[in-house]
Design an enzyme around this catalytic site. Structure first.
Site, PDB file in Angstrom:
ATOM      1  N   ALA A  68      95.290 -23.564  49.562  1.00  0.00           N
ATOM      2  CA  ALA A  68      94.902 -24.542  48.554  1.00  0.00           C
ATOM      3  C   ALA A  68      93.655 -24.007  47.854  1.00  0.00           C
ATOM      4  CB  ALA A  68      94.601 -25.874  49.231  1.00  0.00           C
ATOM      5  N   GLY A 107      97.712 -23.498  52.759  1.00  0.00           N
ATOM      6  CA  GLY A 107      98.742 -24.116  51.934  1.00  0.00           C
ATOM      7  C   GLY A 107      99.785 -23.104  51.478  1.00  0.00           C
ATOM      8  N   GLU A 110     102.143 -22.888  54.243  1.00  0.00           N
ATOM      9  CA  GLU A 110     102.860 -24.170  54.305  1.00  0.00           C
ATOM     10  C   GLU A 110     103.935 -24.240  53.218  1.00  0.00           C
ATOM     11  OE1 GLU A 110      99.108 -26.489  54.324  1.00  0.00           O
ATOM     12  OE2 GLU A 110     100.038 -27.501  56.026  1.00  0.00           O
ATOM     13  N   GLU A 130      92.789 -23.113  58.060  1.00  0.00           N
ATOM     14  CA  GLU A 130      92.081 -24.343  57.640  1.00  0.00           C
ATOM     15  C   GLU A 130      90.982 -24.735  58.607  1.00  0.00           C
ATOM     16  OE1 GLU A 130      95.292 -23.846  57.464  1.00  0.00           O
ATOM     17  OE2 GLU A 130      96.180 -24.807  55.705  1.00  0.00           O
TER      18      GLU A 130
HETATM   19  C1  TC6 Z   1      94.356 -24.995  52.618  1.00  0.00           C
HETATM   20  O1  TC6 Z   1      95.161 -24.210  52.195  1.00  0.00           O
HETATM   21  C2  TC6 Z   1      94.663 -26.369  52.929  1.00  0.00           C
HETATM   22  C3  TC6 Z   1      95.894 -26.863  52.694  1.00  0.00           C
HETATM   23  C4  TC6 Z   1      96.160 -28.238  52.877  1.00  0.00           C
HETATM   24  C5  TC6 Z   1      96.755 -28.800  51.609  1.00  0.00           C
HETATM   25  C6  TC6 Z   1      96.888 -30.294  51.577  1.00  0.00           C
HETATM   26  N1  TC6 Z   1      90.364 -21.253  47.081  1.00  0.00           N
HETATM   27  O2  TC6 Z   1      87.352 -13.485  50.334  1.00  0.00           O
HETATM   28  P1  TC6 Z   1      87.374 -12.732  49.066  1.00  0.00           P
HETATM   29  C7  TC6 Z   1      88.026 -16.764  46.190  1.00  0.00           C
HETATM   30  S1  TC6 Z   1      92.773 -24.565  52.880  1.00  0.00           S
HETATM   31  C8  TC6 Z   1      89.498 -20.920  46.124  1.00  0.00           C
HETATM   32  O3  TC6 Z   1      86.117 -12.101  48.616  1.00  0.00           O
HETATM   33  P2  TC6 Z   1      89.147 -10.798  50.265  1.00  0.00           P
HETATM   34  C9  TC6 Z   1      86.726 -16.346  46.819  1.00  0.00           C
HETATM   35  O4  TC6 Z   1      85.778 -17.352  46.760  1.00  0.00           O
HETATM   36  C10 TC6 Z   1      92.667 -22.885  52.398  1.00  0.00           C
HETATM   37  N2  TC6 Z   1      88.940 -19.698  46.024  1.00  0.00           N
HETATM   38  O5  TC6 Z   1      88.533 -11.623  49.058  1.00  0.00           O
HETATM   39  C11 TC6 Z   1      86.370 -15.132  46.005  1.00  0.00           C
HETATM   40  O6  TC6 Z   1      85.850 -15.593  44.790  1.00  0.00           O
HETATM   41  P3  TC6 Z   1      84.684 -14.784  44.029  1.00  0.00           P
HETATM   42  C12 TC6 Z   1      93.253 -22.015  53.426  1.00  0.00           C
HETATM   43  C13 TC6 Z   1      89.269 -18.791  46.927  1.00  0.00           C
HETATM   44  O7  TC6 Z   1      90.147  -9.901  49.664  1.00  0.00           O
HETATM   45  C14 TC6 Z   1      87.708 -14.509  45.701  1.00  0.00           C
HETATM   46  O8  TC6 Z   1      88.667 -15.547  45.877  1.00  0.00           O
HETATM   47  N3  TC6 Z   1      93.047 -20.645  53.033  1.00  0.00           N
HETATM   48  C15 TC6 Z   1      90.161 -19.083  47.958  1.00  0.00           C
HETATM   49  O9  TC6 Z   1      88.062 -10.251  51.118  1.00  0.00           O
HETATM   50  C16 TC6 Z   1      88.059 -13.352  46.604  1.00  0.00           C
HETATM   51  O10 TC6 Z   1      87.909 -13.745  47.958  1.00  0.00           O
HETATM   52  C17 TC6 Z   1      91.958 -19.997  53.399  1.00  0.00           C
HETATM   53  O11 TC6 Z   1      91.101 -20.499  54.073  1.00  0.00           O
HETATM   54  C18 TC6 Z   1      90.737 -20.374  48.018  1.00  0.00           C
HETATM   55  N4  TC6 Z   1      91.616 -20.717  48.947  1.00  0.00           N
HETATM   56  O12 TC6 Z   1      89.896 -11.881  51.161  1.00  0.00           O
HETATM   57  C19 TC6 Z   1      91.878 -18.576  52.928  1.00  0.00           C
HETATM   58  N5  TC6 Z   1      90.302 -17.972  48.739  1.00  0.00           N
HETATM   59  O13 TC6 Z   1      85.278 -13.457  43.726  1.00  0.00           O
HETATM   60  C20 TC6 Z   1      90.538 -18.325  52.335  1.00  0.00           C
HETATM   61  C21 TC6 Z   1      89.529 -17.031  48.183  1.00  0.00           C
HETATM   62  O14 TC6 Z   1      84.383 -15.623  42.847  1.00  0.00           O
HETATM   63  N6  TC6 Z   1      90.432 -17.006  51.766  1.00  0.00           N
HETATM   64  N7  TC6 Z   1      88.902 -17.506  47.101  1.00  0.00           N
HETATM   65  O15 TC6 Z   1      83.553 -14.711  45.020  1.00  0.00           O
HETATM   66  C22 TC6 Z   1      90.312 -15.901  52.514  1.00  0.00           C
HETATM   67  O16 TC6 Z   1      90.347 -15.911  53.718  1.00  0.00           O
HETATM   68  C23 TC6 Z   1      90.081 -14.611  51.770  1.00  0.00           C
HETATM   69  O17 TC6 Z   1      89.604 -14.942  50.497  1.00  0.00           O
HETATM   70  C24 TC6 Z   1      91.342 -13.722  51.617  1.00  0.00           C
HETATM   71  C25 TC6 Z   1      91.006 -12.550  50.682  1.00  0.00           C
HETATM   72  C26 TC6 Z   1      91.775 -13.202  52.977  1.00  0.00           C
HETATM   73  C27 TC6 Z   1      92.477 -14.488  50.970  1.00  0.00           C
END
Ligand code: TC6
Length: 697
Positions: A68, A107, A110, A130
């Site tokens: 998400a 998400g 999911e 999450e």
């Molecule tokens: C969920 O899904 C809940 C669902 C329930 C639904 C009802 N959203 O980490 P990096 C940005 S909860 C917005 O440097 P990497 C990040 O801030 C979510 N932004 O890259 C950064 O921005 P910047 C569950 C996001 O290659 C840029 O993307 N998912 C999101 O080292 C690059 O990120 C997670 O928790 C996001 N979801 O790693 C996954 N994700 O460039 C969270 C990233 O402006 N993300 N950004 O600073 C990660 O773990 C890592 O970003 C990665 C990529 C493994 C996807």
């Protein structure tokens, strides 16, 4: 004139009777409102199109949907919700195949679980992280994943947030096939299954839930096994509750329960703090004044000088990252001892199942011992981890300067000394910086990167990139005594001493911080590190701590001697309060004429934490840290500050800076300790009603 229309991040193309839906929402294809709306529109059109036999759902760019859009949490949801999009897929009369590359997370996974089939390339990774944001998979993840993988494997994934690879996903039935590519091969797969009916939906079968129903104690046993690591966090317990609901309720009711618990968590202060931490960590990677295109030099070979505990741990970091490293010592015996410790460390990790024995062997083989400084000649970076003494370090850097290549980086692991002075002992101060690891260096994720006045941009950028390769979280700090982390810690340590003299017991001090959420209290921590370590530092500084120095003089050096602030039973690390220590403290207090009193826990907490916040304000004002959030990152990863409280700066903003200022002023007056005087920055922000992190945290 037509108003500009922003193109939808979701489009589709055709390959005969197969439609390929592409999500293109850089950087990580997060499921923001536009993506959800685009998916709903596109899928409805394809469902209605009789010429479409099957749909492939794929992503452009570097990854499948990584979750998400976290920035949307805490704001009102703009429909459709992800759960609605997934339900729409479930109602489709033609198969939808999720085609996964990169990471299918949160998400994103999911969404894939709501599709009829999932295929992936071999490098794909899957996870429901999450929990790290203080929430739970709120779009069916807690109901579908246990049905696919089984209850315990699903709980493992959801409560750790760890990813699994494509092989494991295939073996567990999470994906149906590993494909060489997602272009033609995914379309071919879709064509292959296009006519198969009924369409397989995970929720239609109870899958692996029956196993868990037959063994009802399993989930509670799992809950007990994670109690320690999830202490203070709300999400792991809620995830477990949701999985229990998956076992007890029909699918639709389980989904409704999951949604309710998700809404509760997403509005919790714990999740807000954890989301803040997520972005703060990414922010710390961007160094002010260092353009993102600054050239980064490859680190192909490293050398570490000093095979003690720190040097050995640092060498392991390089070896773990696949970088050959030469570990250099002056004496054969010390080198032998260092290498033996490293080998034992690897063997222990292999025994615990953390790595395979072959991997342990391969990692150890990347470390070459040497007794000659000249063997650092080929290294791209040399990290010094010798005794904390300026003369010694300057001499060493002078020698290294003559040995290593002109473009090599010289790094010091000093935790207290002036990096600029060390750099000045070389002819290349621009290629010198500090890399301050935390003990145990092969485990702790924080790396303070100390930027000297002369450090060149490419050297800094290379150190940041290296840190990430070593799986560390780097934070750039400036030169000062103790940098960010230890400088703040010293303020806490001096309050530990005063509080003990004033009437608190070691157990009371530790309990206050344990209850706050730290993994360990300051007294148990001192026992673990060794009472002699602090004593030696104080000797160097010419200062005395009434209580700790008496412990040292009594031979109570901490865990290693079975006694320090606490006593320890042989082979057991649990601290036991010791009346002998109470007597030592009482004697020290009496010698200073202090009338001891009982101190309430909230006062203890304020006394331990406010002075740290105050020091952080000085650190910020002096520019030692570039931003308040960097200080929080230091405390999460270097000292176990509970992430669900959002770090000392975030926490202070929430307490209110005026409360902290007033508390510090009271302490200053009562204790006549000028070091507790509110820092100018703190006083100014408090007067303006602002926080360290802006108007509102
Ligand atoms: C969920 O899904 C809940 C669902 C329930 C639904 C009802 N959203 O980490 P990096 C940005 S909860 C917005 O440097 P990497 C990040 O801030 C979510 N932004 O890259 C950064 O921005 P910047 C569950 C996001 O290659 C840029 O993307 N998912 C999101 O080292 C690059 O990120 C997670 O928790 C996001 N979801 O790693 C996954 N994700 O460039 C969270 C990233 O402006 N993300 N950004 O600073 C990660 O773990 C890592 O970003 C990665 C990529 C493994 C996807």
């Amino acid at each position: 004139m037509t108003s500009p229309v922003t193109p939808s991040p979701v489009t589709s193309r055709r390959s005969g009777d197969i439609a390929v839906v592409i999500i293109d929402n850089p950087p990580v294809n997060a499921l923001g409102h536009k993506v959800r709306a685009g998916l709903a529109t596109e899928l409805a059109a394809l469902e209605a199109d009789a010429t479409v036999a099957a749909v492939v759902l794929a992503c452009a760019g570097r990854t499948f949907v990584a979750g998400a859009d976290i920035t949307e949490f805490g704001k009102p949801l703009e429909p459709p919700g992800l759960h609605e999009v997934i339900a729409q897929i479930g109602r489709m009369t033609k198969p939808v195949v999720a085609a996964i590359h990169g990471t299918a997370l949160g998400g994103g996974l999911e969404l894939a679980l709501g599709c009829h089939y999932r295929v992936a390339v071999a490098t794909a990774q899957f996870g429901l992280p999450e929990v790290k944001l203080g929430i739970l998979p709120g779009a069916g993840g807690t109901q579908r994943l246990p049905r696919v993988l089984g209850v315990i494997p699903a709980l493992e994934i959801m409560t750790t947030g760890d990813f699994i690879g494509a092989d494991k996903a295939l073996a567990g039935g999470l994906i149906q096939r590993i494909l060489p590519d997602l272009d033609q091969a995914a379309v071919d797969f879709a064509r292959e299954i296009a006519a198969a009916r009924p369409l397989p939906l995970i929720e239609a079968s109870d899958g692996k839930l029956a196993e868990a129903r037959a063994n009802p104690g399993l989930i509670d046993e799992f809950a007990r096994s994670i109690a320690r690591r999830s202490r203070g966090f709300r999400a792991p317990g809620a995830i477990i509750d949701c999985v229990k609901a998956a076992l007890a309720k029909p699918f639709a009711d389980g989904l409704a329960y999951e949604r309710e618990r998700f809404m509760e968590l997403v509005q919790s202060p714990e999740s807000a703090a954890q989301r803040y931490a997520f972005f703060a960590e990414r922010e710390a990677g961007k160094v002010p004044g260092l353009p993102s295109d600054t050239p980064v030099r490859p680190i192909r070979r490293a050398a570490v000088i000093g095979a003690g505990t720190m040097g050995g741990g640092i060498a392991m970091n390089f070896a773990n990252a696949g970088i050959p490293v030469t570990l250099i010592e002056t004496g054969a015996e010390a080198l032998e001892r260092g290498l033996k410790t490293i080998r034992a460390n690897y063997e222990a990790t292999a025994k615990r199942g953390g790595i395979t024995p072959a991997d342990a062997e391969a990692r150890f083989a990347r470390i070459t011992g040497s007794l000659k400084l000249e063997d650092a000649a080929e290294a791209d970076i040399v990290t010094e981890a010798v005794f904390e003494e300026m003369g010694l370090k300057k001499d060493l850097f002078g020698k290294l300067d003559r040995i290593v290549r002109a473009d090599a980086i010289l790094a010091t692991n000093t935790s207290t000394l002036d990096v600029n002075e060390i750099a000045a002992a070389t002819s290349r101060p621009e290629r010198v910086l500090g890399t301050h690891y935390f003990s145990p260096a092969n485990v702790m994720k924080l790396l303070e990167i100390v930027r000297g006045t002369a450090t060149a941009p490419d050297v800094l950028a290379t150190a940041m990139a290296m840190a990430r390769k070593l799986k560390k979280v780097p934070v750039v700090v400036g030169v000062c005594y103790g940098f960010v982390g230890n400088r703040m810690l010293h303020r806490r340590a001096s309050q530990v001493e005063s509080l003990l003299l004033e009437g608190a017991s070691p157990a009371e001090l530790d309990q206050a911080l344990l209850d706050f959420g730290f993994p360990m209290g300051p007294c148990a921590m001192a026992d673990l590190a060794g009472i002699d370590v602090g004593w030696r530092i104080r000797q160097g500084l010419g200062i005395r701590d009434e209580v700790s120095d008496r412990l040292y003089e009594a031979g109570r050096l901490g865990q290693k001697t079975g006694a320090g602030f606490f006593r320890y039973e042989p082979g057991n690390r649990a601290p036991i309060p010791d009346p002998a220590v109470d007597a030592i403290i009482a004697a020290a207090a009496a010698a200073k004429g202090i009338d001891r009193r009982s101190i309430p826990q909230d006062e203890i907490l304020a006394r331990l934490l406010y002075p740290m916040v105050n020091e952080a304000a000085h650190i910020l004002e002096e520019g030692i840290a570039s931003r308040a959030s960097d200080i929080d990152i230091v405390w999460f990863y270097g000292y176990g500050w509970p992430v669900y409280r959002g770090g000392p700066m975030y926490w202070a903003d929430h307490i209110g800076l005026e409360t902290i200022r007033a508390g510090l002023q009271k302490m200053t007056d009562r204790l006549s300790d000028a070091r507790l005087k509110p820092a100018p920055l703190l006083a100014r922000l408090a007067a303006e009603g602002r926080g360290f992190l802006g108007p509102k945290a």
